[in-house]
Write a protein that holds these residues in place. Structure first.
Motif, PDB file in Angstrom:
ATOM      1  N   UNK A   1      33.619  69.115  19.823  1.00 46.65           N
ATOM      2  CA  UNK A   1      33.230  68.004  20.692  1.00 46.65           C
ATOM      3  C   UNK A   1      34.435  67.354  21.366  1.00 46.65           C
ATOM      4  N   UNK A   2      35.530  67.263  20.638  1.00 44.57           N
ATOM      5  CA  UNK A   2      36.691  66.530  21.151  1.00 44.57           C
ATOM      6  C   UNK A   2      37.664  67.406  21.929  1.00 44.57           C
ATOM      7  N   UNK A   3      37.705  68.689  21.595  1.00 46.22           N
ATOM      8  CA  UNK A   3      38.724  69.556  22.177  1.00 46.22           C
ATOM      9  C   UNK A   3      40.083  69.372  21.532  1.00 46.22           C
ATOM     10  N   UNK A   4      40.168  68.537  20.473  1.00 46.70           N
ATOM     11  CA  UNK A   4      41.435  68.292  19.786  1.00 46.70           C
ATOM     12  C   UNK A   4      41.587  69.345  18.684  1.00 46.70           C
ATOM     13  N   UNK A   5      42.470  70.302  18.930  1.00 52.07           N
ATOM     14  CA  UNK A   5      42.695  71.403  17.999  1.00 52.07           C
ATOM     15  C   UNK A   5      44.138  71.330  17.496  1.00 52.07           C
TER      16      UNK A   5
ATOM     17  N   UNK B   1      34.944  76.434  19.735  1.00 47.69           N
ATOM     18  CA  UNK B   1      35.761  75.618  20.627  1.00 47.69           C
ATOM     19  C   UNK B   1      36.021  76.399  21.896  1.00 47.69           C
ATOM     20  N   UNK B   2      35.835  75.778  23.023  1.00 51.16           N
ATOM     21  CA  UNK B   2      36.156  76.431  24.287  1.00 51.16           C
ATOM     22  C   UNK B   2      37.642  76.242  24.552  1.00 51.16           C
ATOM     23  N   UNK B   3      38.429  77.123  23.990  1.00 52.54           N
ATOM     24  CA  UNK B   3      39.870  76.987  24.096  1.00 52.54           C
ATOM     25  C   UNK B   3      40.410  77.912  25.181  1.00 52.54           C
TER      26      UNK B   3
ATOM     27  N   UNK C   1      34.837  73.150  29.367  1.00 49.35           N
ATOM     28  CA  UNK C   1      34.181  72.235  28.443  1.00 49.35           C
ATOM     29  C   UNK C   1      34.532  70.792  28.767  1.00 49.35           C
ATOM     30  N   UNK C   2      35.808  70.528  29.017  1.00 50.19           N
ATOM     31  CA  UNK C   2      36.225  69.169  29.345  1.00 50.19           C
ATOM     32  C   UNK C   2      35.519  68.676  30.613  1.00 50.19           C
ATOM     33  N   UNK C   3      35.389  69.559  31.587  1.00 52.34           N
ATOM     34  CA  UNK C   3      34.715  69.200  32.824  1.00 52.34           C
ATOM     35  C   UNK C   3      33.242  68.894  32.559  1.00 52.34           C
TER      36      UNK C   3
END
Length: 407
Positions: free
Chosen positions: A152-156, A175-177, A184-186
């Motif tokens: 959810x956060x994108x914080x990896x 995670x969409x890394x 994902x962020x968009x």
């Protein structure tokens, strides 16, 4: 007598956040949450809760992102006033507002003189173990989590900064890394928190009309690398250090299937793992409902204490497993020369009651019983019988409503 009390997840859902806000004062008052239980904590040397939120400051708003936490500092202040003086902070929400939010939460706990472990501001292996001193008994406390809300956060976290959180395994692979992270962020920015909640409720209602269950209890299973990874190896090292420096070692693990009243495969693995490598006790949280307590060969596993104060009206709640009930687990210690004894273990049962304004008041069930009418008392007794049997595996045949039950 030396006594430590463990309680469940301390949270701040949107209904409680709104109910606690005083528009005239421009501040929050969370003390009603803790007011009915504070007297029960008076004779405990330490009261340890799982702080399942962050206090990242009001700059970005409180609880304004779907399924991501951020609570006012007043929650910590009310918690302390209510008698809670120690918390674990390693849980799936600890990075909800990024590393900056994690660090600020630690700073606020320090300002309010709350002992804590599980998340850290710097890389110092000695800080991964919290020592609690009860007269002549030393108890080591280790807090860890199965993961964070990275999807959810994108914080990896990586090898350079994963010291911030005591993990049990690599953060979720969902995670969409890399090249897809921007997408994902968009998408998260495009679909705001309010609209994600609307979509979630729409899908839920649609499925219910079709006779399908939208939310189901989750099952925690063992997958690749769960049983052998660098984080477990670090945990083994910490357990050896704790064993050498403390009389009693307790691991508080954020594990388990949410709203599942039965411990899953992964929870059982972690429980067995920490006891095998030197822990005397595991206290679990995360499922949001009470699970059983197991005692074998002098070792104890309390798989889940439930959520201390989650809001029954929150839209993610599954009500079948009685999530409004939680447990306070009391451990009484004594020391005979160099040998530490557990004189007794008991538990109290709490119920989170939500009023018409969505304010939560957490009651010990005996206090609640005194305030109820006859019909409500009967229902409370039936609920308590179910909870008691889930904890102990045994039926309770008399004196159903008690302040403290002997395990």
């Amino acid at each position: 007598m030396n006594k430590i009390t463990f309680i469940g997840d301390i949270t701040c859902d949107r209904p409680l956040l709104n109910a606690a806000y005083d528009r005239n004062a421009g501040s929050y008052d969370f003390f009603p949450v803790f007011g009915k239980v504070e007297n029960l904590f008076v004779d405990s040397d330490y009261v340890v809760g799982n702080f399942e939120t962050v206090c990242a400051g009001g700059k970005n708003g409180f609880q304004n992102q779907y399924m991501l936490c951020n609570s006012p500092d007043e929650l910590i202040q009310a918690m302390v006033r209510g008698g809670i003086n120690c918390v674990t902070t390693a849980n799936n929400h600890c990075l909800d507002q990024g590393i900056e939010g994690l660090v600020r939460t630690i700073d606020e706990l320090d300002k309010n003189k709350v002992l804590h472990t599980g998340t850290f501001t710097n890389e110092d292996a000695s800080k991964r173990i919290l020592y609690l001193y009860l007269n002549d008994v030393v108890v080591a406390l280790i807090s860890n989590t199965y993961s964070t809300n990275a999807s959810n956060t994108g914080v990896v976290l990586n090898d350079q900064n994963d010291f911030h959180v005591n993990l049990l395994r690599k953060q979720s692979e969902f995670i969409l890394a890399g090249k897809r992270e921007w997408a994902k962020r968009f998408l998260f920015k495009l679909i705001g928190a309010r609209y994600r909640r609307i979509i979630n409720r729409f899908v839920a209602r649609l499925k219910l009309r079709q006779g399908k269950v939208f939310l189901k209890p989750r099952v925690d299973t063992v997958v690749d690398d769960d049983t052998d990874n660098k984080y477990l190896r670090l945990l083994v090292e910490d357990l050896k250090v704790a064993r050498d420096n403390a009389d009693f070692v307790i691991v508080c693990s954020h594990i388990g299937g949410q709203f599942n009243e039965i411990p899953g495969e992964y929870s059982k693995f972690i429980g067995d793992f920490v006891l095998e490598h030197g822990a005397d006790m595991l206290i679990g949280n995360h499922p949001h409902v009470i699970q059983k307590v197991k005692r074998e060969n002098g070792k104890i596993v309390a798989y889940s204490l439930g959520s201390f104060n989650q809001s029954p009206s929150a839209d993610y709640i599954i009500h079948d497993a009685l999530p409004e009930y939680s447990m306070a687990f009391h451990v009484y210690f004594s020391k005979d020369q160099d040998f530490v004894n557990i004189d007794r273990m008991t538990f109290s049962i709490f119920k989170a009651v939500e009023d018409s304004k969505k304010m939560i008041v957490v009651y010990p069930i005996d206090k609640l019983y005194d305030e109820l009418g006859e019909g409500e008392r009967i229902q409370l007794e039936e609920d308590v019988k179910m909870v008691y049997k889930r904890i102990t595996g045994q039926p309770i045949l008399k004196n159903v409503i008690q302040n403290e039950y002997i395990f």
